[in-house]
Design a protein around this motif. Sequence first.
Motif, short mmCIF file in Angstrom:
data_model
loop_
_atom_site.label_atom_id
_atom_site.label_comp_id
_atom_site.label_asym_id
_atom_site.label_seq_id
_atom_site.Cartn_x
_atom_site.Cartn_y
_atom_site.Cartn_z
N PRO A 27 1.20 3.59 -1.63
CA PRO A 27 0.19 3.64 -2.68
C PRO A 27 1.21 4.54 -3.84
O PRO A 27 0.89 4.36 -5.23
CB PRO A 27 -0.78 4.50 -2.20
N PHE A 28 2.16 5.29 -3.37
CA PHE A 28 3.10 5.85 -4.18
C PHE A 28 3.93 4.84 -5.21
O PHE A 28 4.00 5.00 -6.26
CB PHE A 28 3.84 6.87 -3.70
N SER A 73 1.92 6.88 2.70
CA SER A 73 1.89 7.11 1.51
C SER A 73 2.84 6.48 0.91
O SER A 73 2.91 6.14 -0.72
CB SER A 73 2.12 8.69 1.08
N ALA A 129 3.60 2.09 -13.68
CA ALA A 129 3.80 2.71 -14.79
C ALA A 129 5.14 2.61 -15.53
O ALA A 129 5.08 2.69 -16.73
CB ALA A 129 3.59 4.23 -14.36
N HIS A 168 2.92 6.09 -19.98
CA HIS A 168 2.06 5.48 -20.53
C HIS A 168 1.90 5.58 -22.21
O HIS A 168 1.85 4.67 -23.02
CB HIS A 168 0.58 6.00 -20.25
N GLN A 196 3.23 1.89 -5.67
CA GLN A 196 2.21 0.85 -6.31
C GLN A 196 2.15 1.68 -7.72
O GLN A 196 1.94 0.97 -8.86
CB GLN A 196 0.81 0.47 -5.82
N LEU A 197 1.83 3.00 -7.77
CA LEU A 197 1.64 3.88 -8.80
C LEU A 197 2.88 3.89 -9.86
O LEU A 197 2.62 3.39 -10.99
CB LEU A 197 1.49 5.41 -8.38
N LEU A 214 3.29 9.77 -15.45
CA LEU A 214 2.59 8.73 -15.79
C LEU A 214 2.06 8.89 -17.37
O LEU A 214 1.84 7.97 -18.01
CB LEU A 214 1.23 8.94 -15.09
N TYR A 228 7.93 -1.83 -3.77
CA TYR A 228 8.04 -1.55 -5.29
C TYR A 228 8.18 -3.13 -5.65
O TYR A 228 9.07 -3.85 -5.44
CB TYR A 228 9.36 -0.75 -5.67
#
Length: 297
Positions: A110-111, A107, A118, A74, A113-114, A70, A139
Amino acid sequence: MTAPLLFNLDSDPDLATRLRNALDAEAGALEQRHFPDGESYMRVHSDPKQRDCLILCNLYRPDERVLRLLFLSHTLRELGARQVGLITPYLPYMRQDKRFHPGECVSSRPFAQLLSAAIDWLVTCDPHLHRYDSLDQVYTLRSQVVHAAPMIAQWIRDNLNQPLLIGPDSESEQWVAEVARLADAPCQVLTKERRGDYDVSVSLPNVDRWRNHTPVLVDDIISSGRTMLETISHLQSAGLPRPTIIAVHGLFAGDAYRALSAVSDVVTSESIPHPSNGISLSAALADAARHLLDGPE
């Protein structure tokens, strides 16, 4: 057009080199270290401005690597990268796709989405799609899935005589059947009952007509290895030859690899670096990444 930058984030350096050569990419220069308190320091030394950036980050131990992934994605975006793509041969957190007990975290969602927030696109190999039809269900980024079946079938054709392919459970049926079709080999799929992480039973395969064949146990993931060990025990009792185990993703939790290699030959793809690696994925991963690089920004 300027060559893409490929950053290797703590992953197989040999695979990174082959991907870089196949994609005519430039190695991205990255500095990493830890502060005394354990926090990560990262600095990108290659200028990513208006360049396509690829990150090779094998996420087979995700909790150790995701934060740095991440940070890197970023930073590349902040410094002006045209697009940031992730090549991860193993995509984690796909097996937790249902709430089996009250309060459990599903999980995979949320994974997804993360990662979707990114990066711009994702290349992976045979994610564990059981209750999801495709990655697009969780995804929201562009993705390409590399299927290892053709490479596994080629390895079988090149290395084994009279193989009998065996899938350990119904989840493996569709793609074990595909490997068998590509390898022009017979196959059987067993039934499995899991009572815990290390408590698994499987059905006794019908082997009477295959006694002169080499059993080839094929699965997408080997973790505890208990399913494979139970199956091998049945095969031994039936008097079949020493089996070969082939897996796309060899996680080998605990003593799984030692126990399996004592009673079988074990071969895995290079999705996770391991001494059992014998099936290359680099050409297919590079082709998938090239397709996404050529797509919309």
